[in-house]
Scaffold this motif. Structure first.
Motif, PDB file in Angstrom:
ATOM      1  N   ILE A  57      53.402 100.798  31.462  1.00  0.00           N
ATOM      2  CA  ILE A  57      53.588 100.780  32.915  1.00  0.00           C
ATOM      3  C   ILE A  57      54.629 101.826  33.305  1.00  0.00           C
ATOM      4  N   ASN A  58      55.810 101.717  32.706  1.00  0.00           N
ATOM      5  CA  ASN A  58      56.901 102.652  32.986  1.00  0.00           C
ATOM      6  C   ASN A  58      57.980 102.434  31.914  1.00  0.00           C
ATOM      7  N   PRO A  59      58.352 103.461  31.143  1.00  0.00           N
ATOM      8  CA  PRO A  59      59.365 103.278  30.097  1.00  0.00           C
ATOM      9  C   PRO A  59      60.690 102.720  30.617  1.00  0.00           C
ATOM     10  N   LYS A  60      61.034 103.055  31.841  1.00  0.00           N
ATOM     11  CA  LYS A  60      62.286 102.567  32.416  1.00  0.00           C
ATOM     12  C   LYS A  60      62.299 101.032  32.489  1.00  0.00           C
ATOM     13  N   ILE A  61      61.155 100.438  32.813  1.00  0.00           N
ATOM     14  CA  ILE A  61      61.050  98.984  32.925  1.00  0.00           C
ATOM     15  C   ILE A  61      61.319  98.320  31.572  1.00  0.00           C
ATOM     16  N   THR A  62      60.903  98.965  30.490  1.00  0.00           N
ATOM     17  CA  THR A  62      61.125  98.409  29.160  1.00  0.00           C
ATOM     18  C   THR A  62      62.613  98.238  28.885  1.00  0.00           C
ATOM     19  N   PHE A  63      63.412  99.247  29.223  1.00  0.00           N
ATOM     20  CA  PHE A  63      64.850  99.173  28.991  1.00  0.00           C
ATOM     21  C   PHE A  63      65.528  98.180  29.938  1.00  0.00           C
ATOM     22  N   ILE A  64      65.052  98.104  31.164  1.00  0.00           N
ATOM     23  CA  ILE A  64      65.612  97.122  32.098  1.00  0.00           C
ATOM     24  C   ILE A  64      65.326  95.707  31.605  1.00  0.00           C
ATOM     25  N   TYR A  65      64.106  95.463  31.150  1.00  0.00           N
ATOM     26  CA  TYR A  65      63.747  94.156  30.599  1.00  0.00           C
ATOM     27  C   TYR A  65      64.619  93.822  29.388  1.00  0.00           C
ATOM     28  N   GLY A  66      64.781  94.772  28.478  1.00  0.00           N
ATOM     29  CA  GLY A  66      65.637  94.556  27.308  1.00  0.00           C
ATOM     30  C   GLY A  66      67.074  94.257  27.695  1.00  0.00           C
ATOM     31  N   GLY A  67      67.583  94.968  28.710  1.00  0.00           N
ATOM     32  CA  GLY A  67      68.947  94.719  29.172  1.00  0.00           C
ATOM     33  C   GLY A  67      69.115  93.347  29.788  1.00  0.00           C
ATOM     34  N   ILE A  68      68.111  92.929  30.570  1.00  0.00           N
ATOM     35  CA  ILE A  68      68.179  91.610  31.199  1.00  0.00           C
ATOM     36  C   ILE A  68      68.144  90.510  30.139  1.00  0.00           C
ATOM     37  N   VAL A  69      67.236  90.623  29.178  1.00  0.00           N
ATOM     38  CA  VAL A  69      67.134  89.615  28.121  1.00  0.00           C
ATOM     39  C   VAL A  69      68.411  89.578  27.282  1.00  0.00           C
ATOM     40  N   ALA A  70      68.971  90.749  26.970  1.00  0.00           N
ATOM     41  CA  ALA A  70      70.214  90.798  26.197  1.00  0.00           C
ATOM     42  C   ALA A  70      71.371  90.177  26.978  1.00  0.00           C
ATOM     43  N   PHE A  71      71.436  90.447  28.277  1.00  0.00           N
ATOM     44  CA  PHE A  71      72.498  89.866  29.101  1.00  0.00           C
ATOM     45  C   PHE A  71      72.376  88.343  29.146  1.00  0.00           C
ATOM     46  N   ILE A  72      71.143  87.838  29.333  1.00  0.00           N
ATOM     47  CA  ILE A  72      70.939  86.388  29.347  1.00  0.00           C
ATOM     48  C   ILE A  72      71.320  85.787  27.999  1.00  0.00           C
ATOM     49  N   SER A  73      70.930  86.440  26.911  1.00  0.00           N
ATOM     50  CA  SER A  73      71.279  85.950  25.574  1.00  0.00           C
ATOM     51  C   SER A  73      72.788  85.911  25.378  1.00  0.00           C
ATOM     52  N   GLY A  74      73.475  86.959  25.809  1.00  0.00           N
ATOM     53  CA  GLY A  74      74.927  86.970  25.702  1.00  0.00           C
ATOM     54  C   GLY A  74      75.573  85.859  26.507  1.00  0.00           C
ATOM     55  N   ALA A  75      75.049  85.610  27.706  1.00  0.00           N
ATOM     56  CA  ALA A  75      75.589  84.535  28.540  1.00  0.00           C
ATOM     57  C   ALA A  75      75.364  83.168  27.900  1.00  0.00           C
ATOM     58  N   VAL A  76      74.187  82.964  27.319  1.00  0.00           N
ATOM     59  CA  VAL A  76      73.895  81.684  26.662  1.00  0.00           C
ATOM     60  C   VAL A  76      74.819  81.489  25.465  1.00  0.00           C
ATOM     61  N   PHE A  77      74.982  82.515  24.645  1.00  0.00           N
ATOM     62  CA  PHE A  77      75.874  82.395  23.495  1.00  0.00           C
ATOM     63  C   PHE A  77      77.313  82.162  23.926  1.00  0.00           C
ATOM     64  N   TYR A  78      77.733  82.797  25.007  1.00  0.00           N
ATOM     65  CA  TYR A  78      79.096  82.583  25.496  1.00  0.00           C
ATOM     66  C   TYR A  78      79.279  81.147  25.986  1.00  0.00           C
ATOM     67  N   MET A  79      78.275  80.608  26.666  1.00  0.00           N
ATOM     68  CA  MET A  79      78.366  79.217  27.115  1.00  0.00           C
ATOM     69  C   MET A  79      78.401  78.264  25.924  1.00  0.00           C
ATOM     70  N   LEU A  80      77.583  78.532  24.913  1.00  0.00           N
ATOM     71  CA  LEU A  80      77.623  77.698  23.713  1.00  0.00           C
ATOM     72  C   LEU A  80      78.993  77.776  23.035  1.00  0.00           C
ATOM     73  N   TYR A  81      79.573  78.962  23.042  1.00  0.00           N
ATOM     74  CA  TYR A  81      80.912  79.121  22.475  1.00  0.00           C
ATOM     75  C   TYR A  81      81.922  78.268  23.234  1.00  0.00           C
ATOM     76  N   LEU A  82      81.855  78.321  24.567  1.00  0.00           N
ATOM     77  CA  LEU A  82      82.790  77.542  25.373  1.00  0.00           C
ATOM     78  C   LEU A  82      82.602  76.042  25.155  1.00  0.00           C
ATOM     79  N   ILE A  83      81.366  75.608  25.028  1.00  0.00           N
ATOM     80  CA  ILE A  83      81.100  74.187  24.811  1.00  0.00           C
ATOM     81  C   ILE A  83      81.613  73.725  23.448  1.00  0.00           C
ATOM     82  N   ASN A  84      81.410  74.532  22.423  1.00  0.00           N
ATOM     83  CA  ASN A  84      81.729  74.107  21.059  1.00  0.00           C
ATOM     84  C   ASN A  84      83.174  74.339  20.642  1.00  0.00           C
ATOM     85  N   TYR A  85      83.860  75.272  21.250  1.00  0.00           N
ATOM     86  CA  TYR A  85      85.190  75.637  20.765  1.00  0.00           C
ATOM     87  C   TYR A  85      86.292  75.434  21.767  1.00  0.00           C
ATOM     88  N   LYS A  86      86.072  74.711  22.826  1.00  0.00           N
ATOM     89  CA  LYS A  86      87.152  74.439  23.790  1.00  0.00           C
ATOM     90  C   LYS A  86      87.512  72.989  23.775  1.00  0.00           C
TER      91      LYS A  86
END
Length: 108
Positions: free
Chosen positions: A79-108
């Motif tokens: 469709i458009n190579p730019k969309i591929t990188f935007i999708y990857g960035g969004i998924v990576a950001f969501i993954s980082g947020a989920v891992f950070y929340m799990l960290y806060l839940i387990n280690y605070k």
């Protein structure tokens, strides 16, 4: 994961050779950090008796998920190579947020 997201967004929006070289180096650094931390996290979560099984299961799941993720990336690239990188960035950001929340839940 946030560095990987930043790198993905950078590939989507910056197109000069200087940016490509910088972003490629950041991609290598973030990939090395993510891969090492994932394996260490799986090892920390498993007991000594099943550590090998846990790592094997982890790599099996990663391998199985790689096929659909590659198909999605290939479809978006058509469709458009730019969309591929935007999708990857969004998924990576969501993954980082989920891992950070799990960290806060387990280690605070």
């Amino acid at each position: 994961m946030f560095l990987y997201a930043l790198t993905s967004f950078g590939f989507a929006y910056f197109h000069s050779l200087n940016w490509f070289i910088l972003l490629f180096a950041l991609y290598g650094i973030s990939y090395a950090i993510i891969q090492g931390n994932q394996r260490a996290y799986v090892s920390d979560l498993s007991s000594d008796e099943i550590r090998g099984t846990a790592l094997g299961t982890f790599h099996t799941v990663v391998g199985l998920i790689s096929l659909p993720s590659s198909l999605i990336a290939g479809y978006l690239w058509q469709i458009n190579p730019k969309i591929t990188f935007i999708y990857g960035g969004i998924v990576a950001f969501i993954s980082g947020a989920v891992f950070y929340m799990l960290y806060l839940i387990n280690y605070k």
